[in-house]
Scaffold this active site. Structure first.
Site, PDB file in Angstrom:
ATOM      1  N   HIS A  18      -8.947   0.793 -14.018  1.00 54.22           N
ATOM      2  CA  HIS A  18      -8.066   1.363 -12.996  1.00 54.22           C
ATOM      3  C   HIS A  18      -8.648   1.063 -11.616  1.00 54.22           C
ATOM      4  CE1 HIS A  18      -5.500   5.103 -11.678  1.00 54.22           C
ATOM      5  NE2 HIS A  18      -5.572   4.206 -10.725  1.00 54.22           N
ATOM      6  N   HIS A  20      -7.065  -1.011  -8.043  1.00 55.18           N
ATOM      7  CA  HIS A  20      -5.942  -1.746  -7.445  1.00 55.18           C
ATOM      8  C   HIS A  20      -6.458  -2.884  -6.577  1.00 55.18           C
ATOM      9  CE1 HIS A  20      -3.060   1.576  -8.401  1.00 55.18           C
ATOM     10  NE2 HIS A  20      -4.171   2.287  -8.381  1.00 55.18           N
ATOM     11  N   HIS A 199       0.842   5.258 -13.744  1.00 62.15           N
ATOM     12  CA  HIS A 199       0.258   6.442 -13.102  1.00 62.15           C
ATOM     13  C   HIS A 199       1.147   7.642 -13.417  1.00 62.15           C
ATOM     14  CE1 HIS A 199      -2.014   3.515 -10.853  1.00 62.15           C
ATOM     15  NE2 HIS A 199      -2.563   4.417 -10.050  1.00 62.15           N
ATOM     16  N   GLU A 202      -1.140  12.658 -11.715  1.00 64.09           N
ATOM     17  CA  GLU A 202      -2.141  12.643 -10.635  1.00 64.09           C
ATOM     18  C   GLU A 202      -1.682  13.696  -9.621  1.00 64.09           C
ATOM     19  OE1 GLU A 202      -1.998   9.130  -8.152  1.00 64.09           O
ATOM     20  OE2 GLU A 202      -3.952   9.503  -7.242  1.00 64.09           O
ATOM     21  N   ASP A 280     -10.415   3.384  -8.760  1.00 60.10           N
ATOM     22  CA  ASP A 280      -9.120   3.372  -8.058  1.00 60.10           C
ATOM     23  C   ASP A 280      -9.099   2.377  -6.886  1.00 60.10           C
ATOM     24  OD1 ASP A 280      -6.519   4.252  -8.135  1.00 60.10           O
ATOM     25  OD2 ASP A 280      -6.873   6.182  -7.188  1.00 60.10           O
ATOM     26  N   ASP A 281      -9.663   2.766  -5.743  1.00 62.75           N
ATOM     27  CA  ASP A 281      -9.625   1.925  -4.535  1.00 62.75           C
ATOM     28  C   ASP A 281     -10.968   2.059  -3.811  1.00 62.75           C
ATOM     29  OD1 ASP A 281      -6.489   1.380  -4.317  1.00 62.75           O
ATOM     30  OD2 ASP A 281      -6.751   3.506  -4.757  1.00 62.75           O
TER      31      ASP A 281
HETATM   32  N1  ADE Z   1      -2.182   2.930  -5.418  1.00 58.80           N
HETATM   33  C1  ADE Z   1      -3.469   2.844  -5.108  1.00 58.80           C
HETATM   34  N2  ADE Z   1      -4.110   3.954  -5.461  1.00 58.80           N
HETATM   35  C2  ADE Z   1      -3.194   4.781  -6.014  1.00 58.80           C
HETATM   36  C3  ADE Z   1      -3.228   6.074  -6.571  1.00 58.80           C
HETATM   37  N3  ADE Z   1      -4.356   6.779  -6.627  1.00 58.80           N
HETATM   38  N4  ADE Z   1      -2.077   6.610  -7.028  1.00 58.80           N
HETATM   39  C4  ADE Z   1      -0.943   5.921  -6.950  1.00 58.80           C
HETATM   40  N5  ADE Z   1      -0.846   4.689  -6.446  1.00 58.80           N
HETATM   41  C5  ADE Z   1      -1.964   4.124  -5.983  1.00 58.80           C
HETATM   42 ZN    ZN Z   2      -4.453   4.202  -9.047  1.00 52.92          ZN
END
Ligand code: ADE
Ligand code: ZN
Length: 341
Positions: A18, A20, A199, A202, A280-281
């Site tokens: 996970h 992006h 997703h 969340e 995630d990011d």
């Molecule tokens: N795109 C990037 N990070 C995300 C996240 N945590 N939830 C939904 N879309 C995303």
């Molecule tokens: Zn995500």
């Protein structure tokens, strides 16, 4: 003791499921460089102002900031670099297999061919330079109309082999955009042989997770941390081995939980759900996947067996073919045994 566990986390072979491409490569230096190259304005001009800009109040606020920053990604070369920036950091963390999400809806002005060509080239670089196997999950921006998702799936199918696209997913703002809005795209994705993730749970309710499973055929759920609101769902996830790709530090920054002790990952693990740890990011949250691991292990006082279980779950939850997965698990078990000494 905790030092030993941190070392174990660093040394274990790991996967990441996970992460992006867009948010995952937006280190301020890279965003500033792309802004200059592509003549795209950014609301920050140096590292300090970027740090100020990368402060989030919620998932919706975060996605708004993400859309602004990723406007600097414009062509195949930019996407290739984004993928290889992530590949290099993966190798440093002992991640030699990862499944990266790409969300072309974030860049509607960039032709899909540019995005996919860049991914294909980045994947080759990761293999050759860093010894990292990169595969992709094609995420539908869930705020877009159903036709958008369908077109994305159809176009992506032609690029599966070349670009290493193995699955479809769903991302961006969650509340108000239930998975079934993209039911037709998921049905088509299944016909075309894509694996299916998305997703859910969340920012949105546990009901969205049920909907993703029942209406869209989710085999794996991204985040899913709100499953605890529905004990029947937790039992279902555990019984059917539907994995969750949890991103603990992202969840804190996006205020899904106020602090780590309130996070549900350990409750879910104890309930027998196959949970994995992911980042995630990373640039947006100033962490890498190993930091997420360490934060969870420290907070919940997990032992070496739990660390090994969590890392192993990453291989188990991957979309590898069965024979490839069996080999990867065997190799993981050997490495883990050796490290535990
Ligand atoms: N795109 C990037 N990070 C995300 C996240 N945590 N939830 C939904 N879309 C995303
Ligand atoms: Zn995500």
């Amino acid at each position: 003791m905790s030092q030993d566990l941190h070392e174990l986390i660093d040394k274990l072979p790991k996967t990441e499921l996970h992460l992006h491409i867009e948010g995952g490569a937006m280190y301020p230096e890279f965003a500033l460089e792309l802004a200059e190259k592509n003549k795209v304005p950014l609301p920050f001009e140096d590292l300090d102002s970027a740090r100020e800009f990368y402060k989030f109040e919620s998932l919706d606020h975060f996605i708004h900031i993400l859309r602004t920053t990723v406007a600097t990604l414009c062509d195949a070369e930019d996407y290739c670099r984004a993928v290889s920036i992530i590949g290099e950091r993966a190798a440093r963390q002992n991640i030699h297999y990862h499944e990266l999400m790409v969300s072309p809806g974030l860049r509607p002005d960039v032709p899909l061919q540019e995005v996919f060509a860049g991914m294909a080239a980045g994947r080759e670089l990761n293999r050759k330079r860093f010894g990292v196997e990169t595969r992709f999950v094609l995420d539908i921006d869930r705020t877009k109309p159903a036709d958008f998702g369908l077109n994305l799936v159809e176009t992506g199918a032609a690029w599966c082999e070349r670009a290493g696209i193995i699955a479809v997913g769903l991302d961006c703002q969650e509340n108000g955009f239930p998975p079934a809005l993209h039911k037709a795209a998921y049905a088509r994705a299944a016909e075309l042989g894509f694996r299916r993730a998305g997703h859910a749970g969340e920012d949105g309710p546990a009901a969205y997770m049920w909907e993703g499973i029942r209406e869209c055929g989710f085999e794996r759920i991204d985040h899913g941390v709100r499953a605890v609101e529905d004990p029947a769902l937790v039992r279902y996830l555990a019984e059917h081995r539907i994995p969750l790709t949890v991103c603990p530090l992202s969840n804190l920054q996006l205020r899904v939980f106020p602090e780590m002790p309130a996070h549900t990952i350990e409750t879910l693990r104890q309930a027998g759900v196959l949970v994995t740890i992911n980042s995630d990011d990373p640039p947006m949250f100033d962490c890498d996947m190993v930091d997420d691991f360490k934060a969870v292990v420290d907070c919940f006082k997990l032992d070496a067996a739990a660390v090994v279980e969590l890392a192993r779950n990453g291989f188990e939850a991957s979309f590898m073919e069965p024979a490839e997965k069996a080999t990867a698990l065997r190799e993981f078990d050997l490495a883990a045994t050796e490290l535990l000494g």
